[in-house]
Enzyme design. Structure first.
Site, short mmCIF file in Angstrom:
data_model
loop_
_atom_site.label_atom_id
_atom_site.label_comp_id
_atom_site.label_asym_id
_atom_site.label_seq_id
_atom_site.Cartn_x
_atom_site.Cartn_y
_atom_site.Cartn_z
N SER A 12 43.79 58.18 5.13
CA SER A 12 45.19 58.63 5.16
C SER A 12 46.09 57.57 4.55
CB SER A 12 45.63 58.90 6.59
OG SER A 12 47.05 58.93 6.64
N HIS A 37 43.79 61.73 1.93
CA HIS A 37 44.60 62.50 2.88
C HIS A 37 46.07 62.10 2.72
CE1 HIS A 37 45.11 64.87 6.57
NE2 HIS A 37 45.95 63.93 6.99
N ASP A 39 49.80 62.68 4.01
CA ASP A 39 50.60 63.17 5.15
C ASP A 39 52.05 63.38 4.76
OD1 ASP A 39 48.75 63.26 7.42
OD2 ASP A 39 48.55 61.10 7.10
N MET A 41 55.67 64.39 6.14
CA MET A 41 56.45 64.53 7.37
C MET A 41 57.93 64.70 7.01
SD MET A 41 54.71 61.58 9.67
CE MET A 41 52.93 61.40 9.77
N HIS A 70 48.40 67.33 4.05
CA HIS A 70 48.64 67.75 5.43
C HIS A 70 50.14 67.89 5.62
CE1 HIS A 70 48.43 66.37 9.96
NE2 HIS A 70 48.90 67.61 9.82
N MET A 72 53.32 68.47 7.59
CA MET A 72 53.94 68.48 8.91
C MET A 72 55.41 68.74 8.68
SD MET A 72 51.81 65.20 10.32
CE MET A 72 51.36 64.74 8.65
N MET A 141 44.00 68.04 15.26
CA MET A 141 44.70 66.78 15.49
C MET A 141 44.16 66.16 16.77
SD MET A 141 46.75 66.44 12.98
CE MET A 141 47.39 64.86 13.55
N PHE A 147 52.75 59.75 13.55
CA PHE A 147 52.56 58.32 13.34
C PHE A 147 51.08 57.97 13.19
CE2 PHE A 147 56.27 59.14 15.92
CZ PHE A 147 57.26 58.49 15.19
N GLY A 148 50.80 56.93 12.42
CA GLY A 148 49.46 56.38 12.36
C GLY A 148 49.25 55.42 13.51
N ASP A 183 41.72 64.46 12.70
CA ASP A 183 42.77 63.56 12.22
C ASP A 183 43.46 62.86 13.39
OD1 ASP A 183 44.86 62.32 10.89
OD2 ASP A 183 45.78 64.16 10.15
N GLY A 205 43.23 56.48 8.92
CA GLY A 205 44.34 55.75 8.30
C GLY A 205 44.26 54.28 8.61
N SER A 206 44.72 53.91 9.82
CA SER A 206 44.79 52.49 10.18
C SER A 206 43.41 51.84 10.21
CB SER A 206 45.51 52.32 11.52
OG SER A 206 44.96 53.17 12.49
C1 DX5 Z 1 49.33 61.55 11.98
C2 DX5 Z 1 48.73 61.77 10.61
C3 DX5 Z 1 47.43 61.09 10.42
C4 DX5 Z 1 47.50 59.59 10.54
C5 DX5 Z 1 46.20 59.10 11.07
O1 DX5 Z 1 50.41 62.40 12.16
O2 DX5 Z 1 48.54 63.16 10.38
O3 DX5 Z 1 46.82 61.49 9.20
O4 DX5 Z 1 47.76 58.93 9.34
O5 DX5 Z 1 46.30 57.73 11.25
P1 DX5 Z 1 45.28 56.92 12.15
O6 DX5 Z 1 43.92 57.09 11.53
O7 DX5 Z 1 45.79 55.54 12.08
O8 DX5 Z 1 45.35 57.53 13.52
ZN ZN Z 2 47.24 63.82 8.66
#
Ligand code: DX5
Ligand code: ZN
Length: 237
Positions: A12, A37, A39, A41, A70, A72, A141, A147-148, A183, A205-206
């Site tokens: 991500s 991926h 995101d 938002m 994705h 949102m 989800m 948030f990541g 995710d 992501g992280s």
């Molecule tokens: C959250 C996002 C994810 C996010 C995942 O709303 O949809 O894609 O980046 O990040 P991690 O892997 O750090 O949980």
């Molecule tokens: Zn996502």
């Protein structure tokens, strides 16, 4: 026991360095990523604001890897043609954010992209029942979106088992393939359990962008996935 489709790893970009996104994409694909991926938002459906179709279009020339968008956002429909034009390969959205879920899924495919439905932790899987024929991807989800860096919600494992069973039943009846993606909070130390529960695509992501060596993390994730396959075999799932 059903054998799972090959695993796809989808880093991500939310946790990437936004000042060097093109390089981040190139590096993470060179390190073994399967999908990117992306995101989106809107500070309305979720309490954060990220990137839109212009950023997707700018990244498109940097990779051949599928871009997994994705959404949102609410409303959804106006952004579908924009992301298709920007080079998205997969577009998924949250059913609560669209007034007409069936129509939005059809719209995504009409624009030449694969269509996905995203389930928040509290969203029941029933949303998929009457649209299975329109789905290329189901995304569960495992955190609340926005948030990541959040922790994996353990109940997602039970929900994954249930989603896997529904998809398997559909395919046994002759239905098309539907990917099952997870995710949120996916790490090297929990990915085996997530694979064993039936996932075949993994957003991280992280776990990846927080580390200096992307290839090493991705190799670690694949090792966990292989362990998950062994656990499935051992339990006869
Ligand atoms: C959250 C996002 C994810 C996010 C995942 O709303 O949809 O894609 O980046 O990040 P991690 O892997 O750090 O949980
Ligand atoms: Zn996502």
């Amino acid at each position: 026991m059903t054998e799972l489709p090959p695993a796809r790893i989808a880093p991500s970009l939310l946790s990437a360095d936004f000042a060097r996104l093109g390089e981040e994409v190139t590096q993470v694909v060179a390190a073994g990523a399967d999908w990117i991926h992306f995101d989106v938002m809107d500070n309305h459906f979720v309490p954060n604001l990220t990137m839109g179709p212009m950023v997707c279009a700018a990244l498109r020339p940097h990779t051949q890897a599928p871009i997994d968008v994705h959404l949102m956002v609410e409303p959804v429909d106006a952004l579908v043609p924009a992301f298709a034009k920007a080079g998205a390969n997969i577009i998924s959205f949250h059913p609560e954010a669209s007034r007409h879920v069936d129509r939005t899924l059809a719209l995504i495919r009409d624009h030449g992209c694969q269509a996905g439905l995203v389930f928040n932790p509290a969203t029941p899987l029933d949303w998929m029942d009457h649209v299975l024929q329109r789905l290329d991807l189901v995304l569960l989800m495992s955190v609340n979106p926005g948030f990541g860096g959040q922790s994996f919600i353990p109940h997602t494992l039970a929900k994954l088992h249930e989603a896997r069973a529904r998809i398997d039943r559909w395919q046994e009846q002759g239905g098309q393939a539907i990917a099952l993606e997870v995710d949120g909070g996916v790490k090297t130390d929990n990915i085996a359990a997530i694979r064993a529960a039936g996932a075949d695509a993994f957003v991280a992501g992280s776990a990846i962008f927080g580390q200096p060596d992307y290839a090493r993390v991705i190799a670690g994730l694949r090792q966990g996935i292989a362990q998950g396959d062994q656990q499935r075999q051992a339990s006869g799932n």
